[in-house]
Design a protein around this motif. Structure first.
Motif, mmCIF file in Angstrom:
data_model
loop_
_atom_site.group_PDB
_atom_site.id
_atom_site.type_symbol
_atom_site.label_atom_id
_atom_site.label_comp_id
_atom_site.label_asym_id
_atom_site.label_seq_id
_atom_site.Cartn_x
_atom_site.Cartn_y
_atom_site.Cartn_z
ATOM 1 N N VAL A 1 17.054 15.329 49.407
ATOM 2 C CA VAL A 1 16.006 15.526 50.225
ATOM 3 C C VAL A 1 16.606 16.251 51.436
ATOM 4 N N ASN A 2 16.950 15.482 52.168
ATOM 5 C CA ASN A 2 17.620 16.557 53.510
ATOM 6 C C ASN A 2 18.127 17.821 53.030
ATOM 7 N N LEU A 3 18.768 18.555 52.206
ATOM 8 C CA LEU A 3 19.535 19.407 52.143
ATOM 9 C C LEU A 3 17.874 20.231 51.346
ATOM 10 N N GLY A 4 17.127 19.598 50.349
ATOM 11 C CA GLY A 4 16.141 20.631 50.580
ATOM 12 C C GLY A 4 15.048 20.425 52.278
ATOM 13 N N LEU A 5 15.065 19.809 52.429
ATOM 14 C CA LEU A 5 14.539 19.953 54.165
ATOM 15 C C LEU A 5 14.892 21.662 54.994
ATOM 16 N N SER B 1 25.517 10.964 46.112
ATOM 17 C CA SER B 1 24.018 11.447 44.853
ATOM 18 C C SER B 1 22.256 10.622 45.264
ATOM 19 N N ARG B 2 22.961 10.677 46.816
ATOM 20 C CA ARG B 2 21.582 9.585 47.282
ATOM 21 C C ARG B 2 19.707 10.757 47.337
ATOM 22 N N PRO B 3 19.313 9.865 46.828
ATOM 23 C CA PRO B 3 17.911 11.152 46.757
ATOM 24 C C PRO B 3 17.922 11.255 48.326
ATOM 25 N N GLU B 4 17.910 10.905 48.927
ATOM 26 C CA GLU B 4 17.361 11.259 50.879
ATOM 27 C C GLU B 4 18.432 12.273 50.825
ATOM 28 N N THR B 5 19.331 12.359 50.872
ATOM 29 C CA THR B 5 20.686 13.160 50.619
ATOM 30 C C THR B 5 20.473 14.815 50.039
ATOM 31 N N PHE C 1 29.339 13.217 55.924
ATOM 32 C CA PHE C 1 29.247 14.172 55.803
ATOM 33 C C PHE C 1 27.317 14.462 56.034
ATOM 34 N N SER C 2 26.677 13.201 55.294
ATOM 35 C CA SER C 2 25.482 13.384 55.048
ATOM 36 C C SER C 2 24.383 13.305 56.901
ATOM 37 N N ALA C 3 25.541 12.097 57.512
ATOM 38 C CA ALA C 3 24.793 12.206 58.483
ATOM 39 C C ALA C 3 24.912 12.730 59.829
ATOM 40 N N THR C 4 26.211 13.454 59.969
ATOM 41 C CA THR C 4 26.537 14.686 60.540
ATOM 42 C C THR C 4 25.501 15.435 59.337
ATOM 43 N N GLY C 5 24.917 16.402 58.641
ATOM 44 C CA GLY C 5 24.102 16.587 58.406
ATOM 45 C C GLY C 5 22.354 16.635 59.128
ATOM 46 N N ARG C 6 22.867 15.395 59.342
ATOM 47 C CA ARG C 6 21.591 14.921 59.907
ATOM 48 C C ARG C 6 21.395 15.510 61.150
#
Length: 77
Positions: free
Chosen positions: A36-40, A30-34, A1-6
């Motif tokens: 951060v991406n939601l934060g962005l 719970s990866r920081p990159e996921t 889902f994270s890759a799809t979100g990106r």
């Protein structure tokens, strides 16, 4: 889902990006990159308080990350 979100974020489809990042987090990503991406995405949507919360949450997981610290500090100003 994270890759799809990106992918959605890169296409400018922020609502779909947000939904996918939230789904990834709800499933235990719970990866920081996921986070951060939601934060962005939140930042792009003008949800500054939510963006700051995401950056600070990621910073708790990776406290030595100067980039995260800088993003959080910038939003606090």
């Amino acid at each position: 889902f994270s890759a799809t979100g990106r992918a959605f974020a890169m296409k400018g489809e922020l609502n779909s990006a947000s939904e996918n990042f939230k789904k990834a987090l709800s499933l235990g990503d719970s990866r920081p990159e996921t986070i951060v991406n939601l934060g962005l995405v939140n930042y792009r949507e003008g949800k500054l308080a939510d963006a700051l919360a995401m950056f600070e949450s990621a910073l708790e997981l990776d406290p030595t990350n100067e980039s995260l610290a800088g993003m959080a500090a910038a939003l606090k100003k």
